[in-house]
Design an enzyme around this catalytic site. Structure first.
Site, short mmCIF file in Angstrom:
data_model
loop_
_atom_site.label_atom_id
_atom_site.label_comp_id
_atom_site.label_asym_id
_atom_site.label_seq_id
_atom_site.Cartn_x
_atom_site.Cartn_y
_atom_site.Cartn_z
N GLU A 117 124.47 -70.74 -12.49
CA GLU A 117 125.56 -70.12 -11.72
C GLU A 117 126.64 -69.63 -12.66
O GLU A 117 126.84 -70.20 -13.73
CB GLU A 117 126.24 -71.18 -10.82
CG GLU A 117 125.35 -71.79 -9.79
CD GLU A 117 125.99 -73.01 -9.13
OE1 GLU A 117 127.22 -73.18 -9.21
OE2 GLU A 117 125.23 -73.79 -8.54
N LYS A 119 130.14 -69.46 -14.23
CA LYS A 119 131.22 -70.45 -14.35
C LYS A 119 132.55 -69.71 -14.23
O LYS A 119 132.96 -69.02 -15.16
CB LYS A 119 131.12 -71.19 -15.68
CG LYS A 119 132.13 -72.31 -15.80
CD LYS A 119 131.85 -73.14 -17.04
CE LYS A 119 132.75 -74.35 -17.16
NZ LYS A 119 134.16 -74.10 -17.00
N ASP A 121 136.43 -68.89 -13.97
CA ASP A 121 137.56 -69.42 -14.70
C ASP A 121 138.79 -69.46 -13.79
O ASP A 121 139.52 -68.49 -13.67
CB ASP A 121 137.82 -68.52 -15.92
CG ASP A 121 138.51 -69.29 -17.01
OD1 ASP A 121 138.70 -70.51 -16.85
OD2 ASP A 121 138.86 -68.67 -18.02
N TYR A 234 130.80 -73.65 -4.75
CA TYR A 234 129.54 -74.02 -5.42
C TYR A 234 129.01 -75.39 -5.01
O TYR A 234 128.01 -75.85 -5.53
CB TYR A 234 129.68 -73.93 -6.94
CG TYR A 234 130.92 -74.60 -7.52
CD1 TYR A 234 131.05 -75.98 -7.54
CD2 TYR A 234 131.96 -73.83 -8.04
CE1 TYR A 234 132.17 -76.58 -8.06
CE2 TYR A 234 133.09 -74.43 -8.56
CZ TYR A 234 133.20 -75.81 -8.57
OH TYR A 234 134.32 -76.40 -9.07
N LYS A 321 129.00 -72.23 -22.62
CA LYS A 321 130.27 -71.51 -22.74
C LYS A 321 130.13 -70.24 -23.58
O LYS A 321 129.49 -70.26 -24.63
CB LYS A 321 131.32 -72.42 -23.39
CG LYS A 321 131.65 -73.63 -22.55
CD LYS A 321 132.76 -73.37 -21.59
CE LYS A 321 134.08 -73.51 -22.29
NZ LYS A 321 135.19 -73.52 -21.33
N CYS A 418 167.98 -45.35 -28.34
CA CYS A 418 166.65 -44.93 -27.90
C CYS A 418 165.95 -44.22 -29.05
O CYS A 418 166.50 -43.27 -29.62
CB CYS A 418 166.77 -44.00 -26.70
SG CYS A 418 165.20 -43.24 -26.26
N CYS A 421 165.59 -40.23 -27.86
CA CYS A 421 166.72 -39.31 -27.67
C CYS A 421 167.98 -39.77 -28.39
O CYS A 421 168.97 -39.05 -28.42
CB CYS A 421 167.00 -39.13 -26.19
SG CYS A 421 167.70 -40.60 -25.42
N CYS A 436 166.58 -47.34 -22.00
CA CYS A 436 167.36 -46.15 -22.35
C CYS A 436 167.94 -45.62 -21.05
O CYS A 436 167.21 -45.46 -20.07
CB CYS A 436 166.42 -45.10 -22.97
SG CYS A 436 167.14 -43.45 -22.98
N CYS A 441 166.36 -38.13 -21.08
CA CYS A 441 165.59 -38.48 -22.28
C CYS A 441 164.19 -37.87 -22.18
O CYS A 441 163.48 -38.09 -21.19
CB CYS A 441 165.51 -39.99 -22.39
SG CYS A 441 164.39 -40.54 -23.68
S1 IVH Z 1 130.08 -77.67 -10.91
C1 IVH Z 1 129.99 -82.05 -10.98
N1 IVH Z 1 129.90 -75.04 -10.78
O1 IVH Z 1 134.22 -75.68 -14.33
C2 IVH Z 1 129.94 -80.59 -11.10
N2 IVH Z 1 131.85 -76.01 -11.75
O2 IVH Z 1 134.47 -77.11 -16.85
C3 IVH Z 1 131.18 -80.02 -11.62
N3 IVH Z 1 133.50 -74.38 -12.49
O3 IVH Z 1 135.83 -78.53 -13.03
C4 IVH Z 1 131.48 -78.70 -11.16
N4 IVH Z 1 132.38 -72.58 -11.88
O4 IVH Z 1 136.33 -76.25 -11.96
C5 IVH Z 1 130.64 -76.10 -11.16
N5 IVH Z 1 129.63 -72.74 -10.59
C6 IVH Z 1 130.36 -73.80 -10.97
C7 IVH Z 1 131.63 -73.65 -11.57
C8 IVH Z 1 132.34 -74.79 -11.95
C9 IVH Z 1 133.50 -73.04 -12.42
C10 IVH Z 1 134.59 -75.19 -13.08
C11 IVH Z 1 134.97 -76.41 -12.27
C12 IVH Z 1 134.82 -77.57 -13.20
C13 IVH Z 1 134.92 -76.90 -14.53
C14 IVH Z 1 134.28 -77.72 -15.63
#
Ligand code: IVH
Length: 677
Positions: A117, A119, A121, A234, A321, A418, A421, A436, A441
């Protein structure tokens, strides 16, 4: 109220709520809006009016009840049903394969299925539904205790306020459920928020994650609603346990319940998961929000339980990551740019460097305070990042490099005049920017003309940076109205301009005279007026004359317009120079809003779905005709559809219509219906 009228009011309200929910889902969950924001706002207004006629019909899951909560004193701590864990990180293929090895060993299996999935942010948040209704939302906090942010979460339009019964029954899920996911902010919302903050003299958020986390914890739900947060789910829990056999089913159930599930893929082994990681590393820039990696989870919930967790993270999941898109380069110079409102912005001129496939050679430093905060000197080595803003930014100075270049370093000082001008610059109280104040200008003039001609404003193709410079420098343009006084002859006489391109440009300028009112309002470059506010103003006032005449109170009556914005508009139209300019522009441009006229009501309240190819009309044209007759067109067939219009090669919508017993008509019958209006 009589029972019969009451019953019909209830029915109208429910129908409208469904329509609004449908559009919320299209916009926030599927990223595929079908109507404009203004149209959406109109539907909400209508619902508010109807609910005002029958206040006892208001239910907590009505779309009007998203922003109901009052500002609070502070946030209340709540204990999570089960700990919200974190994830262990991996940074390479090797580390990911180690994870797979540990999992297979623990499971005693040769091969294990995973779900990969995105991840996201943002900030994780648990949402509790009780008896199908959104009851509580809690931030992650330290994992055991979080903060109650229910009122704020309700403003997130990607979050259903209630769960529909049918999908719950179909997936055999209980009416009490907990959903976990990430509160995020899209790049678009983030850029807009930062622009607004900058204009208001407030500090910028560093990235969408901070903006999302800061927003969800605010004390005033009314303000949170304007931050346009989003939510991606998720995880699904029933009394602390996953109520399904596989993670892939969890994501599917979340989707059918109306949530935006994290984009994902079933992987029959770790190689497929790795492939998914590589694929998205390339595609991540195309997403509307930031991701910082991929989460790989064991698909079988039974196996997840068997593997268990450590104190901090599950043994059945891991994060892969992505490297932050950063690079080290040198600041060659700091130049000061003068914007259309006269704001002086320092810009770092960088030794060109590639970051995530894009060559970066300049980066805004925003203002004097930012340079001081970074401790930046000209000649410094700096870390540059391409973050959520897409615009690159200087994150920090590599002070370790300083010793080698100490003799070449120079302090930067904001100019006292400025740079374009030579006029006076001022820093108003409470603002971070110097401005300015010379309205004549040339830098301000050039910027305001560029803005006027830009794609989202009057969209005058070919009136780009170089030509604007040429026209202003040669004195041919002294304000935006002068654009419309240009002729082929004058343009053709300019250096590097042929007859043909002069002709094209004049044609483009001509075309812009027909642009709708919202673009004109935006194009004027009134302080604090972005595209969205311009649209709201155009819809509300209908003509520039009405907007010009509006009092402060009338301006503040427009949704999303506060005292600061109202004052800005009000004083813009009272400034003699602007009045003169508008008088001038009026000769060339239409100042009225062209509304799609509703010509009849024959199809009032009727809902249509179009499928297949029509002979006489394109889909857009057919939609227009239906709407003009008071009907509306939706994308999918439901029990509420009145007619399905089938052309040649109809799709699955026809099957669905037949299955639901909905009236199917052809083009001819549609025309007959339309002719009645
Ligand atoms: S699973 C026990 N799925 O990433 C499972 N987390 O670095 C834990 N996050 O605290 C979470 N996308 O806030 C899961 N598809 C995803 C995610 C996800 C973002 C975040 C979540 C977690 C953090 C950990």
């Amino acid at each position: 109220m009589k029972t019969a009228t009451k019953a019909s009011l209830k029915q109208q309200i429910e129908k409208l709520r469904e329509r609004i929910r449908h559009h919320e889902h299209l916009y926030y969950v599927l990223d595929a809006p079908e109507i404009s924001d203004a149209e959406f706002d109109r539907l909400m207004e209508r619902l508010k009016q109807l609910e005002a006629q029958g206040p006892d019909l208001i239910t907590p899951d009505s779309p009007t009840q998203r922003v109901g909560g009052k500002p609070r004193e502070g946030l209340v701590q709540v204990r999570h049903s089960v700990q919200m864990l974190s994830l262990d990180n991996t940074y390479s293929e090797e580390e990911l394969r180690d994870f797979d090895r540990r999992v297979r060993q623990g499971a005693g299996k040769k091969k294990v299925e995973y779900v990969a999935e995105l991840k996201l942010d943002g900030m994780s948040m648990a949402v509790h539904y009780e008896n199908r209704m959104l009851a509580k939302a809690v931030t992650r906090g330290d994992g055991r205790m979080g903060e109650d942010v229910t009122e704020n979460a309700r403003t997130i339009r990607a979050l259903p306020l209630s769960l529909a019964e049918a999908p719950l029954t179909a997936a055999r899920l209980p009416a009490d459920l907990e959903v976990r996911g990430e509160v995020i902010m899209t790049q678009k919302a983030f850029v807009r928020l930062n622009e607004e903050r900058e204009q208001a003299g407030l500090s910028r958020f560093a990235n969408p994650r901070n903006a999302a986390a800061g927003s969800i914890r605010m004390l005033e739900p009314g303000i949170v609603a304007k931050r346009h947060l989003n939510y991606v789910a998720y995880m699904l829990l029933d009394k602390g346990h996953v109520p399904l056999a596989e993670q892939i089913q969890v994501l599917e159930a979340l989707t059918t319940l109306g949530f935006k599930a994290s984009p994902h893929q079933f992987c029959s082994d770790i190689d497929e998961a790795l492939e998914f990681c590589r694929e998205w590393e390339k595609k991540r820039d195309s997403l509307p929000y930031e991701i910082d990696g991929i989460v790989i989870k064991v698909n079988s919930i039974a196996l997840q339980d068997e593997l268990g967790t450590t104190a901090k993270a599950p043994r059945w999941a891991v994060a892969y990551k992505y490297a932050a898109r950063q690079a080290v380069t040198r600041v060659l110079d700091i130049r000061v740019h003068v914007g259309r409102t006269g704001t002086l912005t320092p810009v770092a001129i960088l030794e060109p460097v590639a970051i995530g496939g894009v060559t970066v050679s300049r980066s805004t430093l925003h203002n004097e305070d930012e340079i001081r905060r970074l401790g930046l000197k000209i000649g410094d080595a700096v870390v540059v990042e391409r973050g959520g803003d897409v615009i690159p930014k200087v994150v920090r100075v590599e002070t370790s490099e300083r010793a080698k270049h100490a003799h070449k370093l120079r302090e930067f000082a904001m100019p006292k005049q400025c740079p374009v001008c030579g006029g006076k610059v001022v820093r108003e109280e409470g603002e971070v920017a110097w401005r300015c104040i010379n309205v004549n200008c040339p830098a301000r003039l050039k910027e305001s003309i560029r803005h006027f001609a830009s794609r989202k404003a009057m969209d005058i193709n070919g009136l780009g940076e170089a030509l604007v410079d040429q026209l202003v420098d040669s004195g041919l343009i002294r304000d935006v109205a002068d654009i419309y006084r240009l002729n082929e002859e004058t343009l053709a006489n300019l250096e590097r301009m042929g007859r043909k391109s002069a002709q094209n440009r004049i044609a483009e300028i001509e075309k812009s005279r027909e642009k709708p009112l919202d673009r004109l309002i935006f194009a004027l470059g009134i302080r604090f007026i972005g595209e969205r506010t311009a649209t709201l103003l155009a819809d509300h006032f209908g003509s520039l004359d009405q907007l010009e005449k509006a009092s402060l109170e009338e301006l503040e009556a427009v949704s999303e317009v506060g005292p600061k914005v109202a004052t800005s508009i009000h004083s813009f139209f009272r400034e003699p120079r602007n009045q003169q300019l508008l008088e001038d522009l009026r000769k060339y441009i239409q100042f009225e809003q062209k509304k799609r006229a509703v010509k009849g009501t024959a199809l009032a309240g009727k809902s249509f779905v179009l499928t297949g190819t029509l002979e006489k009309y394109t889909r857009e044209e057919a939609k227009d005709k239906i709407e003009q007759a008071g009907g509306h067109v939706t994308s999918s067939v439901s029990k509420k559809t009145d007619y399905v219009v089938a052309g040649a090669d109809p799709g699955s919508k026809l099957d669905k219509a037949q299955a639901l017993g909905i009236k199917v008509i052809g083009e001819k019958e549609l025309e007959e219906l339309l002719s009645k209006s």
